[in-house]
Design an enzyme around this catalytic site. Structure first.
Site, PDB file in Angstrom:
ATOM      1  N   HIS A   1      -3.217  -2.397  -9.130  1.00 57.07           N
ATOM      2  CA  HIS A   1      -2.907  -1.356 -10.114  1.00 57.07           C
ATOM      3  C   HIS A   1      -1.478  -1.556 -10.611  1.00 57.07           C
ATOM      4  CE1 HIS A   1      -0.610   0.917  -7.155  1.00 57.07           C
ATOM      5  NE2 HIS A   1      -1.674   1.161  -6.392  1.00 57.07           N
TER       6      HIS A   1
ATOM      7  N   HIS B   1       1.381  -2.289  -8.056  1.00 56.29           N
ATOM      8  CA  HIS B   1       1.461  -3.680  -7.574  1.00 56.29           C
ATOM      9  C   HIS B   1       2.035  -4.578  -8.671  1.00 56.29           C
ATOM     10  CE1 HIS B   1      -2.261  -1.989  -5.497  1.00 56.29           C
ATOM     11  NE2 HIS B   1      -1.371  -2.092  -4.534  1.00 56.29           N
TER      12      HIS B   1
ATOM     13  N   CYS C   1      -3.335   5.068  11.892  1.00 58.82           N
ATOM     14  CA  CYS C   1      -4.031   5.209  10.607  1.00 58.82           C
ATOM     15  C   CYS C   1      -4.309   3.810  10.093  1.00 58.82           C
ATOM     16  CB  CYS C   1      -3.177   5.976   9.589  1.00 58.82           C
ATOM     17  SG  CYS C   1      -3.909   5.905   7.930  1.00 58.82           S
TER      18      CYS C   1
ATOM     19  N   CYS D   1      -2.958   2.963   6.570  1.00 58.24           N
ATOM     20  CA  CYS D   1      -1.546   2.563   6.543  1.00 58.24           C
ATOM     21  C   CYS D   1      -1.329   1.311   7.383  1.00 58.24           C
ATOM     22  CB  CYS D   1      -0.637   3.629   7.150  1.00 58.24           C
ATOM     23  SG  CYS D   1      -0.554   5.176   6.293  1.00 58.24           S
TER      24      CYS D   1
ATOM     25  N   CYS E   1      -3.051  11.812   9.032  1.00 57.55           N
ATOM     26  CA  CYS E   1      -2.075  10.837   8.554  1.00 57.55           C
ATOM     27  C   CYS E   1      -1.175  11.486   7.504  1.00 57.55           C
ATOM     28  CB  CYS E   1      -2.802   9.635   7.942  1.00 57.55           C
ATOM     29  SG  CYS E   1      -1.724   8.631   6.910  1.00 57.55           S
TER      30      CYS E   1
ATOM     31  N   HIS F   1      -2.011   9.504   4.006  1.00 56.25           N
ATOM     32  CA  HIS F   1      -3.361   9.583   3.439  1.00 56.25           C
ATOM     33  C   HIS F   1      -4.071  10.916   3.679  1.00 56.25           C
ATOM     34  CE1 HIS F   1      -2.690   5.177   3.667  1.00 56.25           C
ATOM     35  NE2 HIS F   1      -3.320   5.213   2.520  1.00 56.25           N
TER      36      HIS F   1
ATOM     37  N   LYS G   1       0.519  10.987  -7.505  1.00 52.92           N
ATOM     38  CA  LYS G   1       0.579   9.774  -6.690  1.00 52.92           C
ATOM     39  C   LYS G   1      -0.620   8.881  -7.048  1.00 52.92           C
ATOM     40  CE  LYS G   1       0.646   8.605  -1.762  1.00 52.92           C
ATOM     41  NZ  LYS G   1      -0.458   7.662  -1.699  1.00 52.92           N
TER      42      LYS G   1
ATOM     43  N   LYS H   1      -6.526   5.643  -4.537  1.00 52.48           N
ATOM     44  CA  LYS H   1      -7.914   5.293  -4.764  1.00 52.48           C
ATOM     45  C   LYS H   1      -8.764   6.561  -4.801  1.00 52.48           C
ATOM     46  CE  LYS H   1     -11.317   1.960  -3.262  1.00 52.48           C
ATOM     47  NZ  LYS H   1     -11.771   1.030  -2.229  1.00 52.48           N
TER      48      LYS H   1
HETATM   49  N1  MSP Z   1      -0.045  -5.548   2.874  1.00 56.29           N
HETATM   50  C1  MSP Z   1       1.111  -4.741   2.924  1.00 56.29           C
HETATM   51  C2  MSP Z   1       2.354  -5.558   2.604  1.00 56.29           C
HETATM   52  C3  MSP Z   1       2.576  -6.728   3.505  1.00 56.29           C
HETATM   53  S1  MSP Z   1       3.952  -7.658   3.045  1.00 56.29           S
HETATM   54  C4  MSP Z   1       4.208  -8.710   4.312  1.00 56.29           C
HETATM   55  C5  MSP Z   1       1.010  -3.610   1.921  1.00 56.29           C
HETATM   56  N2  MSP Z   1       0.142  -3.809   0.911  1.00 56.29           N
HETATM   57  S2  MSP Z   1      -0.130  -2.766  -0.264  1.00 56.29           S
HETATM   58  O1  MSP Z   1      -1.259  -3.307  -1.001  1.00 56.29           O
HETATM   59  O2  MSP Z   1      -0.267  -1.440   0.223  1.00 56.29           O
HETATM   60  O3  MSP Z   1       1.091  -2.879  -1.234  1.00 56.29           O
HETATM   61  C6  MSP Z   1       2.233  -2.098  -1.071  1.00 56.29           C
HETATM   62  C7  MSP Z   1       3.226  -2.487  -2.143  1.00 56.29           C
HETATM   63  O4  MSP Z   1       2.614  -2.358  -3.451  1.00 56.29           O
HETATM   64  C8  MSP Z   1       4.441  -1.597  -2.235  1.00 56.29           C
HETATM   65  O5  MSP Z   1       5.432  -1.954  -1.295  1.00 56.29           O
HETATM   66  C9  MSP Z   1       4.889  -1.849  -3.645  1.00 56.29           C
HETATM   67  O6  MSP Z   1       5.478  -3.112  -3.715  1.00 56.29           O
HETATM   68  C10 MSP Z   1       3.557  -1.882  -4.386  1.00 56.29           C
HETATM   69  N3  MSP Z   1       3.131  -0.549  -4.793  1.00 56.29           N
HETATM   70  C11 MSP Z   1       1.988   0.097  -4.412  1.00 56.29           C
HETATM   71  N4  MSP Z   1       1.919   1.286  -5.064  1.00 56.29           N
HETATM   72  C12 MSP Z   1       3.002   1.431  -5.860  1.00 56.29           C
HETATM   73  C13 MSP Z   1       3.421   2.416  -6.782  1.00 56.29           C
HETATM   74  N5  MSP Z   1       2.743   3.514  -6.999  1.00 56.29           N
HETATM   75  N6  MSP Z   1       4.582   2.180  -7.454  1.00 56.29           N
HETATM   76  C14 MSP Z   1       5.318   1.042  -7.270  1.00 56.29           C
HETATM   77  N7  MSP Z   1       4.941   0.112  -6.393  1.00 56.29           N
HETATM   78  C15 MSP Z   1       3.815   0.289  -5.655  1.00 56.29           C
HETATM   79  O7  MSP Z   1       1.709  -2.637   2.063  1.00 56.29           O
END
Ligand code: MSP
Length: 477
Positions: free
Chosen positions: A18, A21, A128, A131, A145, A148, A294, A297
């Protein structure tokens, strides 16, 4: 020659990417492109990838009625495909189920074990899986959690633990002695305060789980997914082969604020234990909400970056995400704001300028450019904004220049000069072109497609008007 190695988090594959990311990945892409301009392409490595060994993968595969392996293959294609479509200039896309990653993980974890920093103990507490994080009872909200708001699992099992506490003081010293290590300063303070409250050792394995990488010294247990995932930053550059030293330590590791504990505490402690250098810098950015909510999903408000790109194009997505909030702070994604900046900043300020200038050169000067070497105005301030990850300020600086050129045209009125003073006319238009060519260079890390179009328009002996409109009007439906 100095080298630059930048990483993004490796994302979970329980869903598609999304805009949150996309934001982290685009921010890292800006840094990679910027450093390529300065150091040359061969001296930059840009790491991206996916975190497959999570329990979420198993749960999502089941929900999709698929076996795990085909599910991970499908999601790998999906994620890599999105980065490709967004024009992300990554050097390698890593999957944590790849054999070279598993070998790297085994090597690092064995080193930590041999050092005496891993011991057996009983884990008892709340977990969780969404997380992939353990919680203390007092951290739960209504026994659920805190992130979540979903059920947590009570786990009591024999696990292996990493002696995080052993590195507490060393880590604290490092953070204090290297103010640049964690950026921005607000996050550094947050990490220091967390360490101050006292760390506890972390469980690094799970006893009753199949999916994951086995512990090298006890194959009856799989590794806690975060331990495996963090090591991707080494495996992607060839660890344990010596070639990893071409890139390690990383120059900048980009993460969201949600995962700073893992990156600023557990990760450096693991590296210290394994006798490896610490990354030079970990940069944590804020979070996007969508229309104030926020992104999640369950609420179904996740915005697919490709949907934005389909309407507005890659550069507009980049421009909007990078300028909507100050790096480090939080921001809100709003379709209205996106449509507005698309039309005003990109369409009017920049797009119209390029098109107007090209047209006038064709009309008044037979399309001929007499001097189209890019100007080299001082860029110190812009560089310092990029060095501090203030992309929004860097773009603001560039836009001040763009607006200045629009103003110059309005004041000089080339359409009047065409009837009275051809020398001045040519000088004004050629000046604007030379400035635009420098602007294109400065814009390349941020808006690569637009930069190339500007260069294509003005780089030859005559204007190439075939490039057309940079940011066409979007008809509202
Ligand atoms: N798999 C772990 C990371 C492991 S790194 C060794 C993880 N994955 S995640 O899919 O949950 O991705 C988290 C990351 O996605 C956040 O740290 C950020 O970089 C990005 N984001 C997820 N949601 C976000 C927003 N709503 N806004 C900005 N960045 C976001 O955690």
């Amino acid at each position: 020659m100095s080298k630059f190695y930048v990483t993004t988090p490796i994302y979970y594959i329980n869903d598609k990417p999304h805009i949150g990311h996309a934001y982290s990945t685009i921010a890292a892409d800006v840094l990679a492109r910027y450093q390529r301009q300065k150091l040359g392409a061969d001296n930059v490595f840009f790491a991206v990838g996916i975190d497959e060994n999570s329990k979420k993968t198993e749960v999502s595969a089941r929900a999709a009625n698929m076996e795990i392996k085909p599910y991970t293959d499908l999601m790998a294609k999906e994620w890599q495909g999105v980065w490709d479509q967004l024009g992300i200039s990554y050097s390698r896309f890593i999957r944590t189920t790849e054999p070279d990653h598993e070998a790297a993980v085994a090597d690092v974890v064995q080193k930590i074990y041999d050092k005496g920093d891993i011991y057996k103990g009983i884990y008892e507490g709340w977990y969780c899986y969404k997380c992939e994080e353990f919680y203390r009872e007092d951290e739960l909200v209504d026994k659920k959690c805190p992130v979540h708001k979903s059920e947590v699992e009570f786990i009591k099992e024999e696990n292996y633990f990493f002696k995080l506490t052993k590195y507490q003081d060393l880590l604290k010293r490092h953070i204090i002695d290297h103010p640049e290590f964690i950026q921005p300063a607000s996050r550094r303070n947050e990490v220091l305060a967390f360490i101050e409250r006292g760390l506890i050792d972390v469980s690094v394995s799970r006893a009753n789980q199949d999916w994951g990488i086995r512990l090298p010294f006890d194959t009856s247990q799989v590794m806690y997914v975060w331990i495996d995932a963090l090591i991707n930053y080494l495996s992607i550059i060839g660890y344990p082969e010596q070639k990893f030293k071409d890139w390690w330590p990383a120059s900048v590791q980009v993460v969201g604020k949600d995962i700073i504990k893992f990156h600023c505490i557990i990760w450096p402690a693991m590296l210290l234990s394994a006798g490896l250098d610490l990354p030079k810098q970990i940069v944590a950015h804020g979070f996007f909400t969508v229309d104030g909510e926020k992104i999640s999903k369950s609420t179904g408000n996740a915005i697919n970056p490709l949907d934005i790109v389909e309407t507005y194009g890659n550069d507009a997505l980049r421009y909007y995400l990078l300028t909507e909030f100050s790096f480090g702070g939080d921001g809100n994604f709003s379709h209205d704001r996106l449509a507005k900046v698309y039309q005003s900043d990109l369409g009017n300020d920049l797009g119209n300028l390029v098109q107007r200038v090209a047209k006038m050169i064709v009309q008044y000067l037979d399309g001929k450019l007499s001097d189209n070497t890019a100007h080299t105005h001082d860029t110190t301030q812009l560089e310092s904004h990029i060095g501090e990850f203030h992309f929004e300020l860097a773009l603001k600086d560039i836009w001040t220049r763009i607006k200045g050129l629009n103003q110059m045209i309005d004041e000089e009125k080339p359409w009047v000069l065409a009837k009275s003073d051809m020398t001045q006319l040519s000088s004004v238009l050629n000046h604007v072109v030379a400035d635009l060519l420098q602007i294109a260079e400065l814009l390349e890390p941020f808006l690569p497609t637009t930069a190339t179009k500007i260069q294509k328009t003005f780089a030859g002996p005559t204007v190439d008007a075939s490039v057309g409109i940079l940011f066409p009007r979007i008809e509202k439906n």
